[in-house]
Design a protein around this motif. Sequence first.
Motif: not given
Length: 504
Positions: A420-425, A431-432, A495-497
């Motif tokens: 599980x990871x978190x990224x800013x766009x 996005x998780x 992968x679910x986002x």
Amino acid sequence: MDETGRITEALMRDALLGAGTAVWEWDVRSDRLSSTDASAALLGYGPGEIQTLQVAWNALIHPDDLAENHAAYLRHASGEVPIYEHEYRARCRDGSWRWLAERGRVIERDAQGEPLRMVGTLTDITQRRKAQGAALALADRLRRIVRNVPGIVYQYRTLPDGSGQFPFISENCVDLLGVEPQALIEDPARALRLIEREDRERVFAGVADALRAMQRWRCEFRLHLGEGRPRWVRLHATPQREAGGSVLWHGYIEDVTDTHELEQARADAVAAQAANRAKTEFLSRMSHELRTPLNAVLGFAQLLEMDEREPLTETQRRRVELIREAGAHLLQMIGELLDLTRIESGQLAVTLAELPLAPLIADCLELVRPQADAAGIVLDFDAAGAAVAVRADATRLRQVLLNLLGNAIKYNRRGGRVDIAVRGIEGGEVVIRVQDSGMGIPAEDLATLFQPFQRGAQAKGTIEGAGIGLAVTKALVELMGGRIAVASTTGRGSTFGVTLQAAR
């Protein structure tokens, strides 16, 4: 001719001239015209202003009408027609043009049959021509108006013997009925045959009632126009009695198919809403009714497992454990089904607030860790990008993440992993991502993945599920103003986002 005869002749000519008519006589061989002054007076000329010759009179005829005028004379002179008659324009003394109607007949011929003498009349028909022109212009204007009316304008005459005819029907019948106007004029019953059989009795009864009352009538019915679906039309008709027992109907037919379909769609929507409300109310009541005994079952199962005074045997413990697991699974399904119905009916509200992600994700991981450990699954949380906050409902986001993590574990392989990871766009979104190393989802199942009760290839698998969880998950994400997407490769994992708005 005596004095009395001359006076009578003069009076007759004056009377005719007063009525806009002059009498003439033509000596064909000498080309001499008698009573030229009377004919010229119709055009405003005084006595002696026009020579008493036919050629002089021809000079007054409009150039565009001269050839046809001579042709009309030749048809009569040759015996083709019994009367010479023609309408033409002639130039007045003031330069204007007036319409004249000329009629005549050869009254004397030579031995070879050639004309020697003709007599005839000349009548001013300018006003009649103007009226005809105005009537033609009005008819043309009405025709263009009727052609642009989105329906059929018609007149229908009911005859005493029960038959009927169309004195008039507009060209739009081609667009609506697919039939030329002339075809309906020649065969009026053809229009009646287009009426849907199930509607004919009602339509004919309406006609009979309107005839008895002689009142305006309106009716809606279907027309069967070939292989396609029937078209709904609305007919307006006003009856008018005529001499001889006939009735003339003035009316209009319009296509109301779209209106009927819209009304049907509205009725269907109201029925669907009522069914949804009934379903939601039923499920809400049933969920409470089911939860109470189910919680009792789970409670007694836990008591049996914890009873130290009368401990269970290993076989009994395993059976009680299965009871508890099945009860927990059933309780979860009831909760998801209730959530789905509340979402569909618009009764599930969310409260958006600034929500830090790192502690929420950590809590969710701890909740699913026993399940992961039992399945030999490694959980990995990349906290590097998780030090952000999103606008979300804490309870509902926790429900979303627990469902995605639970699926990632359940549909994984033993010894696999869940990341599980978190990224800013760009655009202020976060996005998780929940990624597993499981069996993946076949491409043909991705389109229906988030639909209720759709489990794809897993419908025949050994893993329990009702296909509700992902539908609820998607609905909850959208209620929070976000969106969910999935990417999967068969045999390599999914992968679910979940994309949410970042908190300010």
